[in-house]
Design a protein around this motif. Structure first.
Motif, mmCIF file in Angstrom:
data_model
loop_
_atom_site.group_PDB
_atom_site.id
_atom_site.type_symbol
_atom_site.label_atom_id
_atom_site.label_comp_id
_atom_site.label_asym_id
_atom_site.label_seq_id
_atom_site.Cartn_x
_atom_site.Cartn_y
_atom_site.Cartn_z
ATOM 1 N N LYS A 68 37.859 32.685 44.146
ATOM 2 C CA LYS A 68 39.377 32.749 44.740
ATOM 3 C C LYS A 68 39.591 32.219 46.113
ATOM 4 O O LYS A 68 40.298 31.878 46.376
ATOM 5 C CB LYS A 68 40.178 33.246 44.380
ATOM 6 C CG LYS A 68 40.461 34.332 42.721
ATOM 7 C CD LYS A 68 41.688 34.825 42.475
ATOM 8 C CE LYS A 68 42.024 35.236 41.547
ATOM 9 N NZ LYS A 68 43.060 36.552 41.239
ATOM 10 N N ARG A 113 44.011 48.467 49.696
ATOM 11 C CA ARG A 113 43.528 47.151 48.612
ATOM 12 C C ARG A 113 44.194 46.001 48.582
ATOM 13 O O ARG A 113 45.568 46.025 48.163
ATOM 14 C CB ARG A 113 42.893 47.661 47.302
ATOM 15 C CG ARG A 113 41.423 47.708 47.413
ATOM 16 C CD ARG A 113 40.974 48.058 46.291
ATOM 17 N NE ARG A 113 40.040 48.856 45.650
ATOM 18 C CZ ARG A 113 39.767 49.829 44.776
ATOM 19 N NH1 ARG A 113 39.911 49.390 43.574
ATOM 20 N NH2 ARG A 113 38.011 50.336 45.085
ATOM 21 N N GLU A 114 43.433 44.910 48.840
ATOM 22 C CA GLU A 114 44.705 43.553 48.774
ATOM 23 C C GLU A 114 43.526 42.373 49.759
ATOM 24 O O GLU A 114 42.382 42.713 49.563
ATOM 25 C CB GLU A 114 45.141 43.397 50.117
ATOM 26 C CG GLU A 114 44.899 42.981 51.660
ATOM 27 C CD GLU A 114 46.135 43.110 52.750
ATOM 28 O OE1 GLU A 114 45.322 42.571 53.709
ATOM 29 O OE2 GLU A 114 47.317 43.432 52.327
ATOM 30 N N TYR A 115 43.845 40.883 48.665
ATOM 31 C CA TYR A 115 43.099 39.861 48.341
ATOM 32 C C TYR A 115 42.425 39.110 50.064
ATOM 33 O O TYR A 115 43.532 39.728 51.014
ATOM 34 C CB TYR A 115 43.349 38.669 47.477
ATOM 35 C CG TYR A 115 43.295 39.353 46.041
ATOM 36 C CD1 TYR A 115 42.431 38.494 46.227
ATOM 37 C CD2 TYR A 115 44.929 39.505 45.604
ATOM 38 C CE1 TYR A 115 40.842 38.940 44.299
ATOM 39 C CE2 TYR A 115 43.883 39.778 44.179
ATOM 40 C CZ TYR A 115 42.576 39.212 43.592
ATOM 41 O OH TYR A 115 42.590 39.340 41.944
ATOM 42 N N GLY A 116 41.677 38.928 50.202
ATOM 43 C CA GLY A 116 41.172 38.451 51.635
ATOM 44 C C GLY A 116 39.951 39.006 52.359
ATOM 45 O O GLY A 116 40.505 38.585 52.655
ATOM 46 N N ARG A 117 40.382 40.215 51.977
ATOM 47 C CA ARG A 117 40.005 41.399 53.683
ATOM 48 C C ARG A 117 38.438 40.900 53.081
ATOM 49 O O ARG A 117 37.260 40.432 52.065
ATOM 50 C CB ARG A 117 40.329 42.884 52.680
ATOM 51 C CG ARG A 117 41.312 42.865 52.965
ATOM 52 C CD ARG A 117 40.900 44.269 53.513
ATOM 53 N NE ARG A 117 42.679 44.737 54.002
ATOM 54 C CZ ARG A 117 42.993 45.880 53.901
ATOM 55 N NH1 ARG A 117 43.424 46.044 52.502
ATOM 56 N NH2 ARG A 117 44.623 45.610 54.294
ATOM 57 N N HIS A 153 39.423 41.821 46.872
ATOM 58 C CA HIS A 153 40.122 42.170 47.092
ATOM 59 C C HIS A 153 39.895 43.889 47.400
ATOM 60 O O HIS A 153 40.313 44.701 46.883
ATOM 61 C CB HIS A 153 40.575 42.609 45.685
ATOM 62 C CG HIS A 153 42.508 43.234 45.129
ATOM 63 N ND1 HIS A 153 41.970 44.037 44.408
ATOM 64 C CD2 HIS A 153 43.654 43.288 45.765
ATOM 65 C CE1 HIS A 153 43.650 45.422 44.628
ATOM 66 N NE2 HIS A 153 43.872 43.677 45.581
ATOM 67 N N LYS A 180 35.991 41.344 40.150
ATOM 68 C CA LYS A 180 36.903 41.793 40.334
ATOM 69 C C LYS A 180 37.565 43.408 41.011
ATOM 70 O O LYS A 180 38.507 42.865 40.996
ATOM 71 C CB LYS A 180 37.945 41.389 39.228
ATOM 72 C CG LYS A 180 37.846 39.723 38.899
ATOM 73 C CD LYS A 180 38.745 39.585 37.058
ATOM 74 C CE LYS A 180 38.946 38.482 36.645
ATOM 75 N NZ LYS A 180 39.471 38.799 35.370
ATOM 76 N N ASN A 186 38.597 31.737 49.302
ATOM 77 C CA ASN A 186 39.317 32.746 50.734
ATOM 78 C C ASN A 186 39.603 34.298 50.235
ATOM 79 O O ASN A 186 39.213 35.397 50.803
ATOM 80 C CB ASN A 186 39.859 32.258 52.247
ATOM 81 C CG ASN A 186 39.443 30.614 52.862
ATOM 82 O OD1 ASN A 186 38.252 30.673 52.760
ATOM 83 N ND2 ASN A 186 39.844 30.625 53.402
ATOM 84 N N ASP A 187 39.883 34.312 49.114
ATOM 85 C CA ASP A 187 40.344 35.304 48.767
ATOM 86 C C ASP A 187 39.946 36.129 47.772
ATOM 87 O O ASP A 187 39.609 37.701 47.534
ATOM 88 C CB ASP A 187 41.510 35.370 47.819
ATOM 89 C CG ASP A 187 43.148 34.979 48.673
ATOM 90 O OD1 ASP A 187 43.615 35.300 49.365
ATOM 91 O OD2 ASP A 187 43.982 34.627 47.394
ATOM 92 N N ALA A 188 38.742 35.730 46.906
ATOM 93 C CA ALA A 188 37.857 36.223 46.818
ATOM 94 C C ALA A 188 36.468 35.129 46.660
ATOM 95 O O ALA A 188 36.566 34.724 45.233
ATOM 96 C CB ALA A 188 38.210 36.705 44.991
ATOM 97 N N HIS A 193 34.363 38.085 50.687
ATOM 98 C CA HIS A 193 36.045 38.102 51.067
ATOM 99 C C HIS A 193 36.512 38.741 49.397
ATOM 100 O O HIS A 193 35.898 38.439 48.147
ATOM 101 C CB HIS A 193 36.908 36.335 50.719
ATOM 102 C CG HIS A 193 36.989 36.030 52.256
ATOM 103 N ND1 HIS A 193 37.843 36.049 53.443
ATOM 104 C CD2 HIS A 193 35.353 36.114 53.172
ATOM 105 C CE1 HIS A 193 36.689 35.710 54.663
ATOM 106 N NE2 HIS A 193 35.858 35.556 54.277
#
Length: 444
Positions: free
Chosen positions: A235, A298-302, A274, A225, A237-239, A272
């Motif tokens: 999650k 930071r952001e999700y999907g990177r 956060h 996380k 494609n987000d994680a 992928h």
């Protein structure tokens, strides 16, 4: 520490008893039971450092000792169904809080920082195999491996908790820090930021097909996380983490001869999470007239995308490997260590060459680097979770490791290890660092 040694004695005695006593023939056909304990005291000599940051390798410090213990249980529940359970416990810590060198010198320490002896579940997964041919082979009893006659070619589905390095990026020469090279850059591919919690494990699914000496493997797993975090999440494609690997385990370029062969494997991965972005963090820091902070972007999907490859050659009593790995280095390191590109090569010599059949001598070299964006982030005073000196005079981090292992007594193997690290954490202003270690490994 007294309680730790009492625990080790009790477990090792129980495992040795079960392994040696013929309690029940049916029992031995369905279960494999093994135990390991590894103790590594490590020390580095004082070195020059005109400045030291929050994540720097300390110029002077006392000996740091690590301890791990693992119980390996593999229960064959049905004809091609296996349940693997590995309780593990660890104590001690790495030098400099396991920070300051990207290719850290002890593969048995975690990025936890707590010296207390703590038990946890390392692996708990189920594997179901499906035969792809009628060809059979004898499998010997080993860690997480039941003695049996099994199908040589198969497709398997694995689900649960495990380490991705159990199935991917393997090597006969440079893979296990408990018996082989200890440096992070040598025990695996340094630029593969493989999904794992702080202790090196994740949860997910592995699919693998093994046929006629070829294998194709794919995994989809949870990601931490937070960077270097203990808790995991999935999650889409987000994680999530994905890796695919193709390998040829044994092939011959010249006339086929016993003990002489090559192995080749290549993997591609995409993580992928956060993540923060190095370039954006540098821009944010410049705009606010302060050191960059990866948290700010930071952001999700990177994503972090990359590859690794290994070629091994075995020439009877002499073995050689060469590894190369790379990732795009745009977004922050999330799980393993701060290496964006790495090349490593080394040799292993069997002791029978000098009439010491069970001894092993290894020597290897690794060169690690980081991307331009990652470099700028550190130079401007940014910190990752492994390195950060508060500034940077960039150069490749270069590592030489040599070890000599030999049977000490009973089931205990002793190893003397030496490492020389130039430009620790990619910084020409610090080091070089010389490290020595003694490794005691018990295997039952």
């Amino acid at each position: 520490m007294k309680k730790v040694f009492v625990f080790l004695f009790a477990v090792s005695t129980a495992v040795a008893s079960l392994a040696q006593e013929p309690l029940d023939t049916n029992f031995h056909r369905h279960i494999s039971l093994h135990f390991q304990a590894t103790v590594i005291p490590q020390y580095h000599f004082d070195f020059a450092a005109p400045y030291t940051g929050a994540n720097s390798f300390l110029p002077s410090e006392p000996v740091a000792t690590s301890l791990t213990t693992t119980l390996f249980i593999n229960y064959k529940a049905a004809k091609n169904t296996y349940i693997i359970f590995n309780p593990e416990a660890a104590a001690g810590k790495g030098l400099s809080k396991t920070q300051g060198i990207a290719g850290f010198p002890n593969g048995e320490v975690y990025r936890v920082g707590s010296p207390k002896f703590k038990p946890f579940i390392a692996r708990l997964y189920i594997e179901q195999r499906f035969a792809l041919s009628k060809q059979l082979e004898n499998v010997r009893d080993d860690e997480n491996q039941v003695a049996e006659t099994a199908h040589k070619d198969y497709f398997s589905v694995i689900a649960g908790k495990f380490s991705l390095t159990d199935f991917f990026d393997n090597s006969e020469i440079s893979h296990d820090p408990r018996t082989q090279f200890m440096n992070w850059s040598l025990m695996g591919s340094g630029a593969w930021d493989y999904p794992a919690n702080t202790r090196g494990y994740t949860m997910g699914v592995v699919l693998q097909a093994v046929y006629k000496g070829f294998s194709l493997k794919y995994a989809n797993t949870a990601m931490p996380k937070t960077a270097n975090g203990e808790n995991m999440e999935w999650k889409g494609n987000d994680a999530m983490g994905q890796v695919i690997e193709a390998s040829v385990e044994k092939f011959h370029l010249l006339k086929k001869k016993e003990g002489r062969y090559f192995s080749l494997r290549a993997g591609f991965y995409s993580n992928h999470a956060h993540m923060g972005n190095y370039a954006l963090s540098v821009a944010n820091g410049t705009q606010n007239n302060m050191a960059p902070d990866i948290d700010s972007s930071r952001e999700y999907g990177r994503a972090k995308n990359g590859y690794y490859g290994t070629l091994e050659s075995h020439w009877g009593k002499i073995h050689h490997f060469i590894k190369h790995s790379w990732n795009d280095g745009k977004n922050e390191t999330w799980a393993f260590t701060e290496i964006d590109n790495s090349i490593a090569t080394g040799f292993q010599f069997d002791g029978s060459i000098w009439k010491r059949k069970k001894d092993v001598l290894g020597i290897a070299f690794a060169s690690n680097g980081i991307s331009n964006n990652h470099r700028q982030y550190l130079a401007n005073g940014g910190y990752g979770f492994i390195i950060g000196d508060g500034g940077l005079n960039y150069a490749h981090e270069k590592i030489v490791e040599a070890y000599y292992s030999f049977p000490l007594v009973g089931h205990i193997t002793a190893t003397a290890d030496y490492q020389y690290v130039t430009n620790p954490a990619y910084n020409k202003d610090r080091g070089p660092v010389q490290l020595v270690a003694v490794r005691l490994h018990l295997s039952l």
